[in-house]
Enzyme design. Structure first.
Site, PDB file in Angstrom:
ATOM      1  N   GLY A   1      28.278  83.952  10.047  1.00  0.00           N
ATOM      2  CA  GLY A   1      26.876  83.621  10.314  1.00  0.00           C
ATOM      3  C   GLY A   1      26.729  83.143  11.744  1.00  0.00           C
ATOM      4  O   GLY A   1      27.712  82.741  12.380  1.00  0.00           O
TER       5      GLY A   1
ATOM      6  N   GLN B   1      23.142  78.829  18.863  1.00  0.00           N
ATOM      7  CA  GLN B   1      24.574  78.817  19.205  1.00  0.00           C
ATOM      8  C   GLN B   1      24.881  79.660  20.443  1.00  0.00           C
ATOM      9  O   GLN B   1      25.942  79.518  21.037  1.00  0.00           O
ATOM     10  CB  GLN B   1      25.428  79.278  18.022  1.00  0.00           C
ATOM     11  CG  GLN B   1      25.413  78.272  16.866  1.00  0.00           C
ATOM     12  CD  GLN B   1      26.267  78.733  15.701  1.00  0.00           C
ATOM     13  OE1 GLN B   1      25.824  79.512  14.879  1.00  0.00           O
ATOM     14  NE2 GLN B   1      27.511  78.281  15.657  1.00  0.00           N
TER      15      GLN B   1
ATOM     16  N   CYS C   1      32.712  76.106  11.761  1.00  0.00           N
ATOM     17  CA  CYS C   1      31.565  76.441  12.613  1.00  0.00           C
ATOM     18  C   CYS C   1      32.092  76.958  13.945  1.00  0.00           C
ATOM     19  O   CYS C   1      32.995  76.357  14.533  1.00  0.00           O
ATOM     20  CB  CYS C   1      30.695  75.201  12.835  1.00  0.00           C
ATOM     21  SG  CYS C   1      29.219  75.526  13.830  1.00  0.00           S
ATOM     22  N   LEU C   2      31.506  78.041  14.409  1.00  0.00           N
ATOM     23  CA  LEU C   2      31.942  78.624  15.677  1.00  0.00           C
ATOM     24  C   LEU C   2      31.688  77.671  16.847  1.00  0.00           C
ATOM     25  O   LEU C   2      32.328  77.800  17.887  1.00  0.00           O
ATOM     26  CB  LEU C   2      31.222  79.960  15.925  1.00  0.00           C
ATOM     27  CG  LEU C   2      31.578  81.074  14.914  1.00  0.00           C
ATOM     28  CD1 LEU C   2      30.661  82.272  15.106  1.00  0.00           C
ATOM     29  CD2 LEU C   2      33.040  81.481  15.042  1.00  0.00           C
TER      30      LEU C   2
ATOM     31  N   HIS D   1      23.928  76.218   6.047  1.00  0.00           N
ATOM     32  CA  HIS D   1      24.623  75.876   7.304  1.00  0.00           C
ATOM     33  C   HIS D   1      23.801  76.363   8.512  1.00  0.00           C
ATOM     34  O   HIS D   1      23.632  75.636   9.497  1.00  0.00           O
ATOM     35  CB  HIS D   1      26.021  76.513   7.258  1.00  0.00           C
ATOM     36  CG  HIS D   1      26.854  76.365   8.491  1.00  0.00           C
ATOM     37  ND1 HIS D   1      28.053  75.676   8.506  1.00  0.00           N
ATOM     38  CD2 HIS D   1      26.694  76.840   9.755  1.00  0.00           C
ATOM     39  CE1 HIS D   1      28.573  75.727   9.722  1.00  0.00           C
ATOM     40  NE2 HIS D   1      27.774  76.434  10.506  1.00  0.00           N
ATOM     41  N   GLU D   2      23.289  77.595   8.419  1.00  0.00           N
ATOM     42  CA  GLU D   2      22.534  78.169   9.560  1.00  0.00           C
ATOM     43  C   GLU D   2      21.167  77.501   9.719  1.00  0.00           C
ATOM     44  O   GLU D   2      20.723  77.252  10.851  1.00  0.00           O
ATOM     45  CB  GLU D   2      22.365  79.681   9.397  1.00  0.00           C
ATOM     46  CG  GLU D   2      23.652  80.495   9.250  1.00  0.00           C
ATOM     47  CD  GLU D   2      24.717  80.192  10.263  1.00  0.00           C
ATOM     48  OE1 GLU D   2      24.394  79.655  11.351  1.00  0.00           O
ATOM     49  OE2 GLU D   2      25.904  80.454   9.972  1.00  0.00           O
TER      50      GLU D   2
ATOM     51  N   HIS E   1      21.469  74.445  11.593  1.00  0.00           N
ATOM     52  CA  HIS E   1      21.530  74.669  13.051  1.00  0.00           C
ATOM     53  C   HIS E   1      20.124  74.745  13.652  1.00  0.00           C
ATOM     54  O   HIS E   1      19.888  74.252  14.759  1.00  0.00           O
ATOM     55  CB  HIS E   1      22.244  75.985  13.376  1.00  0.00           C
ATOM     56  CG  HIS E   1      23.734  75.908  13.448  1.00  0.00           C
ATOM     57  ND1 HIS E   1      24.400  75.088  14.322  1.00  0.00           N
ATOM     58  CD2 HIS E   1      24.710  76.579  12.764  1.00  0.00           C
ATOM     59  CE1 HIS E   1      25.718  75.259  14.174  1.00  0.00           C
ATOM     60  NE2 HIS E   1      25.930  76.159  13.235  1.00  0.00           N
TER      61      HIS E   1
HETATM   62  O1  GNR Z   1      31.975  81.784  10.384  1.00  0.00           O
HETATM   63  C1  GNR Z   1      31.560  80.825   9.737  1.00  0.00           C
HETATM   64  N1  GNR Z   1      32.130  80.545   8.543  1.00  0.00           N
HETATM   65  C2  GNR Z   1      31.607  79.640   7.631  1.00  0.00           C
HETATM   66  C3  GNR Z   1      32.404  79.245   6.567  1.00  0.00           C
HETATM   67  C4  GNR Z   1      31.920  78.374   5.615  1.00  0.00           C
HETATM   68  C5  GNR Z   1      30.644  77.886   5.734  1.00  0.00           C
HETATM   69  C6  GNR Z   1      29.836  78.246   6.798  1.00  0.00           C
HETATM   70  C7  GNR Z   1      30.311  79.127   7.744  1.00  0.00           C
HETATM   71  S1  GNR Z   1      29.283  79.617   9.058  1.00  0.00           S
HETATM   72  C8  GNR Z   1      30.480  79.962  10.289  1.00  0.00           C
HETATM   73  C9  GNR Z   1      29.830  80.547  11.526  1.00  0.00           C
HETATM   74  C10 GNR Z   1      28.889  79.546  12.144  1.00  0.00           C
HETATM   75  O2  GNR Z   1      29.243  78.611  12.810  1.00  0.00           O
HETATM   76  N2  GNR Z   1      27.616  79.680  11.884  1.00  0.00           N
HETATM   77  O3  GNR Z   1      26.728  78.806  12.352  1.00  0.00           O
HETATM   78 NI    NI Z   2      27.829  76.916  12.554  1.00  0.00          NI
END
Ligand code: GNR
Ligand code: NI
Length: 172
Positions: free
Chosen positions: A46, A51, A94-95, A136-137, A140
């Site tokens: 995601g 980001q 999270c990236l 999660h997104e 953000h």
């Molecule tokens: O790549 C991602 N893996 C992930 C694994 C578990 C829960 C959420 C994520 S999102 C993350 C990519 C990212 O930072 N998205 O904002």
């Molecule tokens: Ni993230």
């Protein structure tokens, strides 16, 4: 298409709330293309536009397994309209917080209303990894990170470590 650098904490932009998309035009389509290219290359499942430094409410997701065909999904101005009382725990990453993984508890299922790339309103009910990733997104888009769901001790530890790295690397 273009690969865009992914912002890493403690970059202040990651704490900024993103603005709703008001029109779907060529610029927005280019942004979505760049987000997919950047997300797949990372690799991640995601990505939120913020980001890559763009404060707009745009999310790309692909939760297909490696051996499965690609399943890109775009969510514009996504909103959670319902969350299940049952919770589930996933190990998240999270990236923008590279190589840090921790378990987070969130609603197991959510309903999300959003615009698709044609500007049409859609609503889906998600469960499993997609439900976790959407939450999660959307976090953000409101300037929240998954570490905000952890104890203050853990969060402070992570922020401190990344601030130190940023100072050493001259990025902050
Ligand atoms: O790549 C991602 N893996 C992930 C694994 C578990 C829960 C959420 C994520 S999102 C993350 C990519 C990212 O930072 N998205 O904002
Ligand atoms: Ni993230």
């Amino acid at each position: 298409m273009a690969l865009r650098p992914i912002l890493i904490i403690p970059e202040p932009l990651l704490r900024k709330a993103s603005e709703p998309v008001t029109g779907i035009d060529a610029d927005l389509r280019r942004l979505v293309d760049d987000m997919f290219e950047t997300m797949y290359e990372a690799p991640g499942i995601g990505l939120a536009a913020i980001q890559i430094g763009v404060p707009r409410r745009v999310v790309t997701i692909d939760v297909a397994r490696q051996e499965e065909p690609k399943a890109p999904q775009v969510f514009i101005n996504p909103e959670i309209t319902w969350a299940s009382p049952e919770m589930s725990v996933y190990e998240e990453g999270c990236l923008s917080i590279p190589q840090y993984y921790e378990e987070v508890e969130r609603p197991a299922r959510v309903r999300v209303r959003y615009l698709d790339v044609d500007g049409k309103t859609q609503e889906i009910e998600a469960e499993g990894l997609l439900a976790t990733c959407l939450q999660h997104e959307i976090d953000h888009l409101d300037g929240r990170l998954f570490i905000d769901h952890l104890s203050k001790l853990k969060r402070d530890r992570v922020m401190k470590k990344f601030s130190k790295v940023a100072r050493r690397d001259g990025a902050a």
